[in-house]
Design an enzyme around this catalytic site. Structure first.
Site, PDB file in Angstrom:
ATOM      1  N   ASP A 187       0.873  -1.184   0.000  1.00 21.34           N
ATOM      2  CA  ASP A 187       0.000   0.000   0.000  1.00 21.34           C
ATOM      3  C   ASP A 187       0.902   1.223   0.000  1.00 21.34           C
ATOM      4  OD1 ASP A 187      -2.243   1.852   0.576  1.00 21.34           O
ATOM      5  OD2 ASP A 187      -3.324  -0.002   0.993  1.00 21.34           O
ATOM      6  N   HIS A 247      -2.789   3.184  -4.475  1.00 20.57           N
ATOM      7  CA  HIS A 247      -2.265   2.730  -3.177  1.00 20.57           C
ATOM      8  C   HIS A 247      -0.873   2.127  -3.377  1.00 20.57           C
ATOM      9  CE1 HIS A 247      -5.692   3.402  -0.506  1.00 20.57           C
ATOM     10  NE2 HIS A 247      -6.473   3.056  -1.515  1.00 20.57           N
ATOM     11  N   GLU A 314      -9.714   2.861  -5.289  1.00 16.84           N
ATOM     12  CA  GLU A 314      -9.302   4.220  -4.944  1.00 16.84           C
ATOM     13  C   GLU A 314      -8.039   4.686  -5.688  1.00 16.84           C
ATOM     14  OE1 GLU A 314     -11.039   4.410  -0.419  1.00 16.84           O
ATOM     15  OE2 GLU A 314      -9.078   3.499  -0.657  1.00 16.84           O
TER      16      GLU A 314
HETATM   17  C1  ACM Z   1     -11.064  -0.458   0.561  1.00 16.33           C
HETATM   18  O1  ACM Z   1     -11.559  -0.468   1.706  1.00 16.33           O
HETATM   19  N1  ACM Z   1     -10.548   0.663   0.068  1.00 16.33           N
HETATM   20  C2  ACM Z   1     -11.033  -1.651  -0.271  1.00 16.33           C
END
Ligand code: ACM
Ligand code: ZN
Length: 509
Positions: A187, A247, A314
């Site tokens: 991440d 991420h 995201e």
């Molecule tokens: C997530 O909670 N962004 C997969």
């Protein structure tokens, strides 16, 4: 441990009138038939198992020290009288299913796989936790899971979890017949797995910037191999996740050329940096794909799981909008927006994984852009878009349900409690259950988490998850589950040293 055994005797004397025995089996089996008589565990009781089942038998025997105060001898020869007999029989048709037969003369567990035998033994363990001095009521149980994916995700990126901690959770989850541990390995806050071809991913990407007084860390490939073997012995599949294209700033801090603009971000902690970073993998440069495929090659070698999770959630598109490589790729492929570019990016990775006999799993955003092949697995997490599940399941996708509304175990108990996950029904009206691979809880570790704190977030919610994932809706009953959960909580606390949260929904001493 003596404290636990003494406690057990007292509890069972109060609650354990064997005629009205409330069987503490979590998750509730599919079919239970009570018979006349009882089986008594004696000092000479043995487990008789073929060599192929030796590991499962030895694990069970070891756990008996905490439950009946001694190990049980495991042997491959002997007659059934007074003993526990484990046998592989192809007549048990469900791959993880088992049949358990307890009579006054013996206990028999039959299954067509080692997984089924393992689960039969977990059921005996559950029955013993509230037996009186090792006495089990005679009964037959025919059991198999509702869903094949019964998972927990551990975010080992934001808070690195040492190998032994992951092993401890594999032990704790698998005793409730959960069978997937999804490792969120990368991440913005850290890259946690050694990749031989790209050593900077861990040399740089596993460490927080010195400004942040926070521990990093990563798993070596040898440690991953060790973990895979450990998990397999407990019928747990480890599913690795490498977050793409967003991420990803720990990867980009290690190899800035992965991004559109060759930037080198600082590796922040979650609370002290941006929650979603703008730096993402470039989807236009061929060199990005070369590196992703190189990483996936090593991942596919290390993890026997047929599934590889590639993230996909995201991903802000500001850099792609400015990037000449990304824009050229869009033009060359007639794409009208950056969501379609992400979809093409994911499809290409999925194609690569398919060529290696692996299936791509991604967070549900991967459906946006409409370019997927259809065999990808969608992990539905956006609780505010649950109606999308219906749409995608109807169009043929397989899904794992992990919605923020029921399955986020980093959320406080006043938002999601044990009853919330217990009452969760993943199959949406008008859709076919066969497209639901299963259910999973997610534990995100954005804030620095100690083991003590992680335990509390997971338990007792994991017990509710286990029953939702394994038991058919018609076999679920909160009033039966609640006292069973209370007994399991006592065991978890006293024998397994788990810091269980005092959820208002379950009373325990
Ligand atoms: C997530 O909670 N962004 C997969
Ligand atoms: Zn780009």
């Amino acid at each position: 441990m003596k404290r636990f055994l003494l406690f057990l005797v007292i509890i069972c004397c109060i609650a354990g009138n064997s005629k009205s025995q409330n069987f503490s089996i979590i998750p509730q089996p599919q079919k239970v038939g009570i018979l006349e008589g009882e089986f008594v565990f004696k000092p000479e009781t043995k487990i008789i198992a073929p060599l192929s089942l030796n590991t499962a038998a030895e694990l069970f025997s070891e756990e008996m020290k905490d439950i009946i105060g001694r190990k049980i001898t495991v042997t491959s020869k002997g007659n059934s009288s007074g003993n526990i007999v484990l046998r592989i029989e192809k007549t048990v048709s469900k791959p993880e299913g088992y049949e358990l037969n307890i009579s006054s003369g013996s206990i028999r567990v039959t299954a067509s796989t080692g997984a089924g035998i393992f689960y039969g033994l977990q059921t005996i363990k559950q029955l013993l936790i509230c037996s009186e001095n090792g006495v089990l009521k005679a009964m037959t149980i025919t059991d198999s899971p509702r869903f094949e994916w019964r998972g927990v995700m551990l975010d080992v990126s934001r808070t690195f979890m040492p190998l032994n901690l992951v092993k401890r959770y594999i032990d704790l989850f698998s005793q409730y017949k959960l069978n997937v541990v999804h490792l969120h390995l990368t991440d913005d806050q850290g890259w946690r797995i050694e990749i031989k071809k790209y050593p900077l991913l861990t040399e740089i990407g596993s460490k927080f910037d010195p400004e942040f007084n926070r521990m990093g860390g990563y798993y070596s490939q040898d440690e991953i191999r060790e973990l895979v073997i450990y998990a397999k012995a407990r019928n747990v599949m480890l599913v690795p996740e490498i977050e793409l294209p967003g991420h990803a700033s720990a990867a980009i801090a290690s190899y800035p050329e992965l991004s559109c603009e060759n930037v080198r971000p600082v590796i922040h902690t979650f609370l002290e940096g941006k929650s979603i970073h703008e730096e993402i993998f470039c989807a236009g440069k061929e060199s990005t794909y070369v590196m992703i495929f190189g990483i996936l090659d090593e991942l596919c070698e290390l993890f026997p799981s047929p599934y590889i999770h590639i993230g996909g959630d995201e991903a802000p598109k500001a850099m792609w909008k400015r990037c000449p490589y990304c824009q050229k790729t869009m033009k060359d492929n007639n794409l009208s927006n950056e969501e379609e570019l992400q979809s093409l990016f994911v499809k290409r990775i999925g194609d690569y994984l398919r060529s290696k006999n692996k299936t791509l799993v991604g967070w549900d955003e991967i459906i946006e852009g409409g370019k997927l092949s259809g065999d990808e697995v969608l992990m539905f997490w956006r609780g505010w878009k649950l109606s999308e599940v219906e749409k995608e399941v109807k169009s043929g996708f397989r899904v794992v349900c992990t919605p923020t509304t029921h399955c986020y175990f980093d959320y406080p108990y006043d938002k999601i409690n044990t009853r919330t996950i217990y009452d969760y029904e993943p199959v949406r009206p008008g859709t076919s259950e066969k497209n639901y691979l299963g259910v999973q809880a997610n534990f995100w570790s954005h804030i620095d988490r100690s083991e003590h704190n992680i335990d509390k977030q997971l338990f007792p919610r994991v017990l509710g998850l286990a029953e939702t994932a394994w038991s058919k809706p018609e076999n679920k009953n909160w009033d039966r589950f609640k006292p069973a959960a209370a007994k399991n909580i006592i065991y978890l606390k006293k024998a397994q040293n788990v810091n269980v949260f005092r959820d208002n929904f379950i009373e325990f001493p």
